[in-house]
Design an enzyme around this catalytic site. Structure first.
Site, short mmCIF file in Angstrom:
data_model
loop_
_atom_site.label_atom_id
_atom_site.label_comp_id
_atom_site.label_asym_id
_atom_site.label_seq_id
_atom_site.Cartn_x
_atom_site.Cartn_y
_atom_site.Cartn_z
CG ASP A 143 5.32 -7.76 8.37
OD1 ASP A 143 4.56 -6.82 8.11
OD2 ASP A 143 5.15 -8.92 7.93
CB SER B 260 -0.09 -7.91 2.78
OG SER B 260 0.71 -9.06 2.79
CG HIS C 149 1.14 -8.77 7.71
ND1 HIS C 149 2.27 -8.26 7.11
CD2 HIS C 149 0.37 -9.26 6.70
CE1 HIS C 149 2.20 -8.46 5.80
NE2 HIS C 149 1.05 -9.06 5.53
#
Length: 384
Positions: A262, A172, A329
């Site tokens: 995502d 991330s 994610h």
């Protein structure tokens, strides 16, 4: 009260969860970081978790940086100082290592015996902030780049200076940091070392939300200045937070692991609350199976924008990518998605094998999945 048989069952389940698929690694604080100006938003020292390498992996290093979005002004950054994302004082003292960080060959065959490091995230800028002055009103520090370097210095002193192989990665916001600091990381290690970078769910694209606004740009921290000069010399520096611009000039081999749908970007870039004031996207963002046909069409459009941004990097034989069509994610730090019997597959290949083959030059991997819902191997996120 829980009866004894249920308690035993509970304990066994916990042991199976952490003993088989993960294990706990204690925190380490960088005590001399303050002297170097490398501190969290609240001025506390940066932190990481290290599980030392063994056998053939004793001189190899895997760095995996934690994510957690960004703060973009004095108000949001001050708020983060009250959480683990802005203060190491509030971080858990143990971190579960699993997936790519596992110490078992069957769960991470290419990296299990390396020195494996999880870097905690507390600067709000994907490890790029570099402002000398402390905010006089909030007493907030914007020192992400110095924090990162302080951790690197300590790891170098602990043996990373002798690295033979290294993979610099993150998830991330940490995955974005792995892109932005990739060449800087490479420069720290011996020229003879095999060094590559991997970004997991860090390929954030500069696209409009469902209202037509560019909401994602509001997330960017205005004080972050330590961006790749190969990008800032050609583009507006604000664009250089986006990998479609920043990754073009990176010289170190880079692997991009990302879901085309995502989950964080769908929730926060495509359909953020400010662009969905009536909450029509609420159920869809919780679970992709709850999306209407029109919402899925909008998400397919996001996927097309994502693929176009990826394509804008140009061709490179040293670059790899694994773009599946899952609603997820971060997929490298969790055993279920990294490597397990039921893990996601793309071209009949697990994420673990694709990354390992690419790192060791056994086989290149540049694959993009077909559109949702064709992939039946996905672990699609469901938010509570």
């Amino acid at each position: 009260m829980m009866d004894y048989s249920k308690w035993i069952h509970f304990v066994v389940c916990i042991q199976m969860l952490f003993g088989v698929n993960g294990f706990q690694v204690p925190i380490t604080f960088v005590k001399d970081a303050a002297a170097k100006g490398g501190v969290c938003l609240d001025g506390s020292p940066p932190a990481y978790h290290l599980d030392k390498g063994f056998d053939a992996g004793v001189n190899n290093w895997l760095i995996h940086m934690e994510g957690g979005a960004w703060c973009h002004n004095s108000t949001t950054c001050l708020a983060r100082t009250k959480t683990r994302l802005g203060s190491s004082k509030l971080m858990t003292t143990q971190y579960t290592f699993s997936g790519i960080l596992s110490n078992q060959a069957k769960y991470s065959p290419d990296f299990y015996n390396w020195n494996r490091v999880k870097i905690r995230y507390c600067d709000g800028s994907s490890f790029t902030g570099d402002v000398e002055a402390v905010d006089p009103k909030t007493k907030v520090y914007y020192r992400g780049a110095r924090l990162w370097r302080a951790i690197m210095d300590e790891l170098l002193a602990k043996g990373m200076k002798n690295a033979e192989k290294a993979l610099f990665a993150g998830c991330s916001a940490g995955g974005l940091g792995a892109i932005l600091q990739c060449d800087n990381f490479r420069a720290l290690l011996p020229s003879s070392a095999k060094v590559k970078c991997m970004s997991d769910a860090g390929f954030f694209i500069n696209t409009k939300d469902v209202s037509g606004a560019s909401h994602i740009q509001n997330f960017l921290l205005e004080s972050a200045k330590n961006l790749p000069p190969s990008c800032t010399s050609k583009f507006d520096p604000k664009l250089c937070f986006f990998p479609e611009y920043a990754a073009r000039g990176i010289q170190t081999p880079l692997f991009l692991l990302n879901a085309a749908y995502d989950a964080w970007q769908i929730k926060n870039t495509l359909a953020p609350g400010v662009a969905d004031r009536h909450g029509t996207w609420h159920d869809c963002k919780i679970a992709i199976t709850k999306c209407s046909d029109s919402q899925l069409q909008t998400m397919h459009g996001f996927r097309q924008d994502f693929i176009a941004a990826l394509s804008s990097l140009g061709k490179s034989s040293s670059r790899g990518w694994y773009i599946n069509s899952c609603y997820s994610h971060c997929q490298s730090g969790t055993q279920a998605t990294w490597l397990r019997d039921d893990s996601p597959l793309l071209d009949n290949t697990t994420i673990s094998k694709a990354v390992g083959d690419w790192f060791y030059d056994r086989k290149s991997f540049q694959k993009i999945d077909c559109p949702y819902p064709c992939d039946k191997t996905c672990h699609n996120r469901v938010y509570e």
